[in-house]
Each structure stands twice: as C-alpha cells, then as structure tokens.
Design an enzyme around this catalytic site. Structure first.
Site, short mmCIF file in Angstrom:
data_model
loop_
_atom_site.label_atom_id
_atom_site.label_comp_id
_atom_site.label_asym_id
_atom_site.label_seq_id
_atom_site.Cartn_x
_atom_site.Cartn_y
_atom_site.Cartn_z
N CYS A 275 -23.64 13.33 23.48
CA CYS A 275 -22.30 13.33 22.89
C CYS A 275 -22.40 13.82 21.45
O CYS A 275 -23.27 13.37 20.69
CB CYS A 275 -21.69 11.93 22.95
SG CYS A 275 -20.14 11.75 22.05
N CYS A 301 -16.55 7.22 22.90
CA CYS A 301 -16.06 7.83 21.66
C CYS A 301 -14.62 8.30 21.81
O CYS A 301 -13.82 8.17 20.88
CB CYS A 301 -16.96 9.01 21.26
SG CYS A 301 -18.58 8.51 20.65
N CYS A 403 24.54 -1.72 12.24
CA CYS A 403 23.61 -2.69 11.67
C CYS A 403 22.25 -2.70 12.35
O CYS A 403 21.29 -3.22 11.81
CB CYS A 403 24.19 -4.11 11.75
SG CYS A 403 25.77 -4.31 10.91
N CYS A 413 30.73 -5.86 10.01
CA CYS A 413 29.34 -5.65 9.62
C CYS A 413 29.05 -6.30 8.26
O CYS A 413 27.99 -6.91 8.06
CB CYS A 413 29.01 -4.16 9.57
SG CYS A 413 29.06 -3.34 11.19
N CYS A 440 7.44 -17.10 -7.61
CA CYS A 440 7.38 -16.72 -9.02
C CYS A 440 8.75 -16.94 -9.66
O CYS A 440 9.77 -16.48 -9.14
CB CYS A 440 6.96 -15.25 -9.13
SG CYS A 440 7.00 -14.60 -10.82
N CYS A 443 10.26 -13.20 -10.99
CA CYS A 443 10.80 -12.18 -10.08
C CYS A 443 11.15 -12.74 -8.71
O CYS A 443 11.61 -12.00 -7.83
CB CYS A 443 9.79 -11.04 -9.91
SG CYS A 443 8.28 -11.52 -9.04
N CYS A 453 -9.02 -19.17 -7.50
CA CYS A 453 -8.59 -20.29 -8.33
C CYS A 453 -7.07 -20.43 -8.31
O CYS A 453 -6.36 -19.61 -7.75
CB CYS A 453 -9.09 -20.11 -9.76
SG CYS A 453 -8.30 -18.74 -10.64
N CYS A 458 1.23 -12.98 -10.98
CA CYS A 458 2.14 -12.29 -10.06
C CYS A 458 2.10 -10.79 -10.33
O CYS A 458 1.68 -10.32 -11.39
CB CYS A 458 3.56 -12.83 -10.24
SG CYS A 458 4.78 -12.04 -9.13
N CYS A 468 1.41 -26.73 -9.65
CA CYS A 468 2.67 -27.33 -10.13
C CYS A 468 3.71 -26.30 -10.54
O CYS A 468 4.88 -26.65 -10.74
CB CYS A 468 2.38 -28.26 -11.31
SG CYS A 468 1.79 -27.40 -12.79
#
Length: 496
Positions: A275, A301, A403, A413, A440, A443, A453, A458, A468
């Site tokens: 081949c 292949c 739609c 619609c 975020c 944004c 970590c 962002c 948090c």
C-alpha cells in the site's frame, strides 16, 4: 597404633594445607574478577560520558542551524516585501547579519510554528521460525515551510503492550511516536509547533473532547499534556492518513530493522501488494482500486481516509495527491462500516441539494435533510405571499419555515422567539447550577473549570476566583479561597 596415629595426623595437616591454598586461590580469583568488573564499569561510564558530550554537541549544532534557518527565512520574507524600485536603489546596503547583536534569537522564538508528523505501527512478522508481534515508531519534524529538518525511527523493545487491551495498542504506539517527536522538538528549543494526528481516538483524548476512563490511557495522555506545556504554542490537527505517509515509512523502517527476512518469508509475500500510504505488504484481496483512476490502496487506509473527510464535512476523493476522482458509494461498501456508509449517503445527498434550497427538520430525533421545492406546504400567508408551515417528509412533524423550529401555532415568530429565549435562559441557569459553572460578571460568559487552578481569566480579560466569584486585582486575589486543588493540577480524567 602410634604409626597409625601419626599417619592420620599427617593426612589432616595435608588436607588443611590444601584447603588453605584453595581458599587463597578463590580470594585471589574473586579479587581479580572484582577488579575486571570495576575496569569494565569505568570504561562504560567513560563511554557514556563521551556519548553525552557528543550528543550535546550535535544538539547545539542543530539548534544553531535551526536559528540560522529561521533567520534566513525571515530575511527572505523582508526582502520579498521590499518594492523592486526601492530594492534597486537601496538593496546594496540591506544588511541583517546572523549572530551576536542580531535579532535572530528573538525571531527564533516568535516565528511561525514548526510541523510534526508522527506514526506508530505494529504487526505480526516472521522472525526466524516464529511469528512475533513487533512495533515501531517514526516522526518527522519540519520547518514552517514544510522542509524536513529531523526525522527519527525507533523500534519498541520489551513488553510494549503491557497494560493495554488489543484494541488500544494503536493508540499507545501512536502516542509513543508523538511523545518522541515532541521531546525532540523541545530539545531543539522549538517554541511553537503544530502536530498532525491521523488516529481519531487519540486526537479526541488530546483535545479533551472525550474523557478517558482507563488509567493506562490517562497516563500516556497526561505525558503528552505535560510535554505540550513546554511550548508557547502546541496545536493538534486531525488529518487523513495520506498526509502523514512519510512518517509511516519511518515507522515501517523501525519494524523492518528487527526482522531477518528469509526466503520463505519473501515467497509468502509474492501474492501481496504494498500500500502506498501505510507501506504494509497487504494481500491483493484487501487492496481497493479507485474507480476511474485505478489508484490502489489497502482497505484499512481507504476506510480511515473516508472517515476523516466525512468528519470534516467533505465528500471523499481518491487519496492520490492531485487526483480528482470522486469515490463511489457502491464500490466503497467493501471496506466501509455501516456507520460510514450512512454518513457518506448523507454527504452525497447534501451535496446534491443547493445551499439555498437546504432545509433540515428541527426535530432533534429526525434532522432529515430536504429541499425547499419538495417539502409539503401547509400554511400560507396571503398578505406576505409566503409559506409559513412545512411538513417533514420523514417524521411528518410540522415546522416553521422562517424560524426553523417546530410549528408554533397561535404565536407569531417574534413572540415565539421571546418565549424561547426566556426558556433557554432558565435551562442554562439550571444546567450551570448542576455542573457548578461560573458566569463572568463582565461579559456574562459561562465558564467551566476542567483542570488547573481557581484563578480564572475570562476571554474578555476579566479575572476572578472560580470558587466564590470575587474579582482578582493586579494578579492578586481579593478573597481567602484556596488557589488550587492538587487533583486538578494534572488532568487525570475519570478520577476527579
């Protein structure tokens, strides 16, 4: 009696003397052996030190050659951008020397990415009177223009199959070849590299599109991930097998280096054909000839080539470089799986319908492709002179032409879109709460922590704590949350 006692005593003295002599000889022999072993070990260490110095010398020479190559390419680009008239006027004074005081080192670190092609192979081969399974790997490192600068071929010795199921061996040898190639690139101080993978499961694992549940696969994928961190840029690309065929040759050479071909072996291969992609000697019964052009490749292949093209949304052609012959579904059925046959049928159908005429059923369980001119129309708006509702020809479901969603009877619609957006927002919020995603605050982009970590940056540039949500200022946290979890520092899929 006295004479007998004297004879016995004399015999004991002779035995003691002989024993002492033998012990002394053994000690002397042991000392000689130990001395010879020490000499041999010192010679071995000395040779290893010479080999290491020679290797470092060769590597440094290759680094300098690479930097000079990149520098010359950069200079050539700059010259090509200078207008002819300006070159005729100032070309004699154009200078950009290589070496101390030049920007060659910076150019080397900020150049276009190098290219890495790799492949691992294993096969059953006859070595002497026995048939054994042999594996080899090969890689080719090319400069940004595609010129080969380094290639390597290496047999896999020992228990290379340890810990892997038979269906996972291709992934292992391919990953070994990739690791060898990336290690070679890193030793040459290359900072940006693109590597090309032809084995889809490995590509999915490396790009984290598919989670690993087996520990042995997770370990080898983590090795690749750690190597990738040594580069400024290290991007994987999924390509057809034909695009890495010269890496096949290197891997094949590594296998052939372990084989002593006998006359019996060559006779057994008389009914086989090589081949041109994988370079394996395949039975002529497993060779596929492309219709119209008669280019010949092995079925394995061809199957992989068709799969790559279909996954990339392209109708497959003959793998031969520059050949325009389209693959025929009827002929290709001999090597294709039912899944590939279905994919190729859909692709052929899609290509037969103009882009402006394509309509897909919005039902997720159907997604049938139809042509606008053939869809049964059910609701017609005389004021706008347009059809509003169509009927799927497969599942018989009704949908809105405008739609492209299931028919919203009684709603315009615009009203439907407002209602749908509210429902989607609620579903996204519930999903984010379930998956512990974070949003975020700058944004509103949803972010999921896969590994690493808890300091999140962002794509909009906003930095915050994943635990948090409090903002990071000047690369410093404003909260007391832990910065990382050790389990997330390495990506051990399936164990988190």
């Amino acid at each position: 009696m006295a004479e007998t006692d004297l004879d016995f005593a004399f015999s004991l003295q002779v035995e003691e003397a002989m024993t002492a002599s033998l012990i002394g000889d053994e000690k002397e022999i042991f000392q000689n052996v130990s001395y010879l072993q020490t000499l041999e070990l010192l010679k071995k260490l000395e040779q290893e030190n010479k080999d290491r110095v020679q290797w470092e010398t060769e590597i440094n020479k290759m680094k300098d050659d690479l930097k000079r190559l990149v520098h010359d390419q950069q200079v050539a680009k700059e010259i090509s951008r200078i207008p002819v008239q300006e070159w005729e006027r100032t070309g004699d004074h154009f200078q950009k020397p290589f070496g101390e005081g030049s920007s060659s080192s910076n150019d080397f670190h900020n150049n276009e990415p190098f290219k890495l092609y790799f492949k691992g192979l294993f096969s059953n081969e006859r070595v002497g009177d026995a048939v054994v399974e042999i594996a080899g790997i090969g890689f080719a490192l090319c400069d940004p223009l595609g010129n080969s600068i380094l290639d390597g071929a290496k047999p896999l010795i020992g228990d290379w199959k340890s810990g892997f199921a038979p269906e996972e061996l291709e992934l292992k040898v391919d990953a070994k070849a990739l690791i060898e190639g990336l290690t070679a690139a890193y030793s040459l101080d290359i900072k940006r590299i693109d590597f090309y993978c032809d084995y889809y499961p490995l590509y999915q694992y490396i790009t984290m599109r598919h989670l690993v549940n087996q520990q042995c696969i997770a370990t080898i994928v983590d090795q690749v991930s750690l190597l990738q961190r040594n580069f400024i840029s290290c991007r994987p690309f999924f390509v057809a097998r034909n695009d890495v065929k010269f890496a096949f040759q290197l891997a094949r050479n590594a296998i052939d280096s372990q084989i002593t071909k006998s006359g019996e072996c060559s006779t057994s291969r008389t009914m086989k054909e090589t081949c041109n992609i994988c370079l394996e000697d395949i039975s002529v019964m497993q060779i596929f000839a492309v219709k119209n052009c008669s280019h010949r490749y092995c079925c394995s292949c061809m199957r992989q080539h068709v799969e790559v093209k279909l996954l990339n949304g392209v109708a497959p052609r003959c793998p031969y470089d520059g050949c325009k012959s389209m693959l025929n579904l009827d002929n290709c059925k001999q090597f294709m799986t039912p899944k590939l046959i279905d994919m190729m049928s859909k692709r052929i159908k899609e290509d037969s319908i103009p882009v402006t005429e394509k309509v897909y059923c919005p039902n997720p369980k159907c997604s049938n492709l139809m042509s606008k001119t053939n869809i049964p129309k059910c609701v017609y708006n005389q004021s706008t002179n347009e059809h509003l509702c169509g009927k799927c020809m497969k599942c018989n479901g009704y949908f809105c032409f405008k739609c492209k969603v299931p028919w919203h009877n009684g709603l315009t619609c615009e009203a439907y879109q407002v209602q749908k957006a509210s429902e989607d927002d609620e579903k996204l919020k519930n999903l984010a709460d379930t998956k512990l995603w974070r949003q975020c605050k700058k944004c509103n982009h949803m972010i999921e922590l896969v590994w690493g970590c808890y300091h999140i940056t962002c794509r909009c540039g906003h930095e915050f704590c994943y635990t948090c949500g409090k903002v990071w200022i000047n690369k410093k946290a404003t909260c007391d949350c832990p910065i990382w979890d050790e389990r997330n520092l390495l990506h051990h899929q399936g164990q988190n």
